[in-house]
Write a protein that holds these residues in place. Structure first.
Motif, PDB file in Angstrom:
ATOM      1  N   ASP A  60       0.933  -1.503  -0.069  1.00 39.83           N
ATOM      2  CA  ASP A  60      -0.259   0.436  -0.109  1.00 39.83           C
ATOM      3  C   ASP A  60       1.166   1.055   0.138  1.00 39.83           C
ATOM      4  OD1 ASP A  60      -2.176  -1.198  -0.190  1.00 39.83           O
ATOM      5  OD2 ASP A  60      -3.022  -1.491   2.079  1.00 39.83           O
ATOM      6  N   LEU A  61       1.874   1.312   0.594  1.00 37.59           N
ATOM      7  CA  LEU A  61       2.743   2.790   0.545  1.00 37.59           C
ATOM      8  C   LEU A  61       3.438   2.640  -0.709  1.00 37.59           C
ATOM      9  CD1 LEU A  61       4.540   1.819   4.570  1.00 37.59           C
ATOM     10  CD2 LEU A  61       3.382   3.954   3.522  1.00 37.59           C
ATOM     11  N   LYS A  62       3.618   1.944  -1.276  1.00 34.76           N
ATOM     12  CA  LYS A  62       4.821   1.353  -2.176  1.00 34.76           C
ATOM     13  C   LYS A  62       3.402   1.850  -3.623  1.00 34.76           C
ATOM     14  CE  LYS A  62       6.577  -1.057  -6.241  1.00 34.76           C
ATOM     15  NZ  LYS A  62       7.194  -2.419  -6.038  1.00 34.76           N
ATOM     16  N   ASP A  63       2.264   1.476  -3.416  1.00 36.38           N
ATOM     17  CA  ASP A  63       1.173   2.678  -4.834  1.00 36.38           C
ATOM     18  C   ASP A  63       0.985   3.530  -3.727  1.00 36.38           C
ATOM     19  OD1 ASP A  63       0.805   0.105  -5.428  1.00 36.38           O
ATOM     20  OD2 ASP A  63      -0.421  -0.808  -4.588  1.00 36.38           O
TER      21      ASP A  63
ATOM     22  N   TYR B 114       2.924   5.995  -3.032  1.00 39.91           N
ATOM     23  CA  TYR B 114       4.630   7.139  -2.939  1.00 39.91           C
ATOM     24  C   TYR B 114       4.175   6.935  -4.639  1.00 39.91           C
ATOM     25  CZ  TYR B 114       6.437   7.172   0.945  1.00 39.91           C
ATOM     26  OH  TYR B 114       7.153   7.480   2.624  1.00 39.91           O
ATOM     27  N   ALA B 115       3.175   5.619  -5.349  1.00 41.54           N
ATOM     28  CA  ALA B 115       3.303   5.920  -6.776  1.00 41.54           C
ATOM     29  C   ALA B 115       2.551   7.037  -7.341  1.00 41.54           C
ATOM     30  CB  ALA B 115       3.592   4.516  -7.664  1.00 41.54           C
ATOM     31  N   GLU B 116       1.238   6.679  -6.670  1.00 40.42           N
ATOM     32  CA  GLU B 116      -0.077   7.915  -7.472  1.00 40.42           C
ATOM     33  C   GLU B 116       0.571   9.231  -5.937  1.00 40.42           C
ATOM     34  OE1 GLU B 116      -4.644   8.280  -6.995  1.00 40.42           O
ATOM     35  OE2 GLU B 116      -3.619   6.434  -6.058  1.00 40.42           O
ATOM     36  N   THR B 117       1.126   9.052  -6.289  1.00 40.04           N
ATOM     37  CA  THR B 117       1.807  10.866  -5.272  1.00 40.04           C
ATOM     38  C   THR B 117       2.732  11.689  -5.667  1.00 40.04           C
ATOM     39  OG1 THR B 117       2.021   9.983  -2.406  1.00 40.04           O
ATOM     40  CG2 THR B 117       2.815  12.444  -2.992  1.00 40.04           C
ATOM     41  N   HIS B 118       3.817  10.448  -6.902  1.00 39.88           N
ATOM     42  CA  HIS B 118       4.870  11.182  -8.124  1.00 39.88           C
ATOM     43  C   HIS B 118       3.890  11.532  -8.426  1.00 39.88           C
ATOM     44  CE1 HIS B 118       8.810  11.332  -9.758  1.00 39.88           C
ATOM     45  NE2 HIS B 118       8.286  10.838 -10.454  1.00 39.88           N
ATOM     46  N   ARG B 119       3.128  10.832  -9.302  1.00 41.80           N
ATOM     47  CA  ARG B 119       2.145  10.554 -10.414  1.00 41.80           C
ATOM     48  C   ARG B 119       1.472  12.079 -11.072  1.00 41.80           C
ATOM     49  NH1 ARG B 119      -2.562  10.015 -12.594  1.00 41.80           N
ATOM     50  NH2 ARG B 119      -3.189   8.505 -10.760  1.00 41.80           N
ATOM     51  N   TRP B 120       0.894  12.518  -9.535  1.00 38.15           N
ATOM     52  CA  TRP B 120      -0.341  13.477  -9.033  1.00 38.15           C
ATOM     53  C   TRP B 120       0.863  15.306  -9.076  1.00 38.15           C
ATOM     54  CZ3 TRP B 120      -4.883  14.180 -10.064  1.00 38.15           C
ATOM     55  CH2 TRP B 120      -6.064  13.655 -10.079  1.00 38.15           C
ATOM     56  N   GLN B 121       2.040  14.636  -8.299  1.00 38.81           N
ATOM     57  CA  GLN B 121       3.045  15.078  -8.516  1.00 38.81           C
ATOM     58  C   GLN B 121       3.080  16.370  -9.824  1.00 38.81           C
ATOM     59  OE1 GLN B 121       5.522  14.887  -5.639  1.00 38.81           O
ATOM     60  NE2 GLN B 121       4.724  15.281  -3.704  1.00 38.81           N
TER      61      GLN B 121
ATOM     62  N   HIS C  50      -4.822  18.712  -3.989  1.00 38.91           N
ATOM     63  CA  HIS C  50      -6.316  18.784  -2.627  1.00 38.91           C
ATOM     64  C   HIS C  50      -5.888  17.293  -3.493  1.00 38.91           C
ATOM     65  CE1 HIS C  50      -8.455  22.066  -1.975  1.00 38.91           C
ATOM     66  NE2 HIS C  50      -9.101  22.712  -3.410  1.00 38.91           N
ATOM     67  N   ARG C  51      -5.388  16.288  -4.546  1.00 41.50           N
ATOM     68  CA  ARG C  51      -5.311  14.607  -4.636  1.00 41.50           C
ATOM     69  C   ARG C  51      -4.156  14.500  -4.159  1.00 41.50           C
ATOM     70  NH1 ARG C  51      -7.488  10.761  -3.993  1.00 41.50           N
ATOM     71  NH2 ARG C  51      -6.316   8.816  -5.138  1.00 41.50           N
ATOM     72  N   ILE C  52      -2.801  15.449  -3.343  1.00 37.93           N
ATOM     73  CA  ILE C  52      -1.756  15.487  -3.783  1.00 37.93           C
ATOM     74  C   ILE C  52      -1.728  15.400  -1.786  1.00 37.93           C
ATOM     75  CG2 ILE C  52       0.637  16.119  -3.153  1.00 37.93           C
ATOM     76  CD1 ILE C  52       0.782  16.913  -5.581  1.00 37.93           C
ATOM     77  N   GLN C  53      -2.205  16.212  -1.360  1.00 35.64           N
ATOM     78  CA  GLN C  53      -2.792  16.553   0.391  1.00 35.64           C
ATOM     79  C   GLN C  53      -3.071  15.667   0.552  1.00 35.64           C
ATOM     80  OE1 GLN C  53      -4.783  19.741   1.589  1.00 35.64           O
ATOM     81  NE2 GLN C  53      -4.345  19.888   3.076  1.00 35.64           N
ATOM     82  N   PHE C  54      -4.241  14.718   0.072  1.00 38.79           N
ATOM     83  CA  PHE C  54      -5.308  13.745   0.514  1.00 38.79           C
ATOM     84  C   PHE C  54      -3.801  11.627   0.382  1.00 38.79           C
ATOM     85  CE2 PHE C  54      -7.101   9.594  -0.637  1.00 38.79           C
ATOM     86  CZ  PHE C  54      -8.181   9.663  -0.088  1.00 38.79           C
ATOM     87  N   LEU C  55      -3.289  12.096   0.101  1.00 39.58           N
ATOM     88  CA  LEU C  55      -2.017  11.081  -0.706  1.00 39.58           C
ATOM     89  C   LEU C  55      -1.200  11.507   0.412  1.00 39.58           C
ATOM     90  CD1 LEU C  55      -2.117  10.958  -4.117  1.00 39.58           C
ATOM     91  CD2 LEU C  55      -2.318   9.371  -3.070  1.00 39.58           C
ATOM     92  N   GLN C  56      -0.706  12.380   1.042  1.00 34.86           N
ATOM     93  CA  GLN C  56       0.344  12.798   2.372  1.00 34.86           C
ATOM     94  C   GLN C  56      -0.309  12.235   3.252  1.00 34.86           C
ATOM     95  OE1 GLN C  56       1.397  17.051   1.335  1.00 34.86           O
ATOM     96  NE2 GLN C  56       2.964  16.128   0.081  1.00 34.86           N
ATOM     97  N   THR C  57      -1.592  12.735   3.411  1.00 41.50           N
ATOM     98  CA  THR C  57      -2.773  12.060   4.564  1.00 41.50           C
ATOM     99  C   THR C  57      -2.226  10.970   4.853  1.00 41.50           C
ATOM    100  OG1 THR C  57      -3.852  14.399   4.976  1.00 41.50           O
ATOM    101  CG2 THR C  57      -4.324  12.350   6.013  1.00 41.50           C
ATOM    102  N   GLN C  58      -3.165  10.212   3.910  1.00 44.70           N
ATOM    103  CA  GLN C  58      -2.802   8.478   3.850  1.00 44.70           C
ATOM    104  C   GLN C  58      -1.295   7.223   3.875  1.00 44.70           C
ATOM    105  OE1 GLN C  58      -6.236   7.515   3.916  1.00 44.70           O
ATOM    106  NE2 GLN C  58      -5.705   5.883   2.637  1.00 44.70           N
TER     107      GLN C  58
END
Length: 149
Positions: free
Chosen positions: A11-14, A16-23, A33-41
């Motif tokens: 889950d962490l790997k996924d 991090y990958a999604e955070t990088h993609r959104w960035q 908003h999506r990055i903030q949500f992902l950072q919280t997750q």
């Protein structure tokens, strides 16, 4: 437990990958908003991973009866001061919820109390340690008291 740890790692790997993609996205309003949500997750997953590591600790495999004997041995005498190291029962009860429950259910560790004359003087002059005395006496319940002055 190791299965849960492997799941969290995935889950962490996924995440991090999604955070990088959104960035790397260019839609700034939606992206922030999506990055903030992902950072919280990510923070929640990291906290959960730490909890799982903690639960895998060897001390969690010690039976309550054995751990209580160790706690009883460590709490030979509690000197009522404003210094936590002088009150092993209080220090041990603050380690974790399991240790708090075990120490609270063991009146004898709270029933060995040392009160120095300096402590009595400070209590009488306004730096009262009376709430600590009361706490120890309440938790000692019906256990015979050993008081040294």
């Amino acid at each position: 437990m190791t299965g849960a740890l492997a799941d969290v790692e995935l889950d962490l790997k996924d995440c991090y990958a999604e955070t990088h993609r959104w960035q790397s996205e260019t839609h700034v309003a939606q992206t922030s908003h999506r990055i903030q949500f992902l950072q919280t997750q990510l923070q929640r997953l990291e906290d959960y991973k730490a909890c799982i590591h903690s639960l895998n600790s060897p001390v969690h495999r010690i039976p309550n009866e054995t751990l209580l004997e160790i706690i009883d041995y460590a709490c030979d005498m509690n000197e009522i001061t404003l210094n936590l190291k002088d009150m092993p029962a209080l220090a041990i009860s603050g380690v974790c919820s399991r240790w708090r429950a075990l120490s609270s259910s063991s009146p004898r560790i709270w029933s060995h109390i040392r009160i120095s004359l300096n402590t009595l003087d400070s209590a009488l002059s306004g730096l009262s340690t009376f709430p600590l005395w009361k706490h120890f006496l309440n938790l000692s319940q019906q256990s015979p008291l050993t008081i040294e002055i």
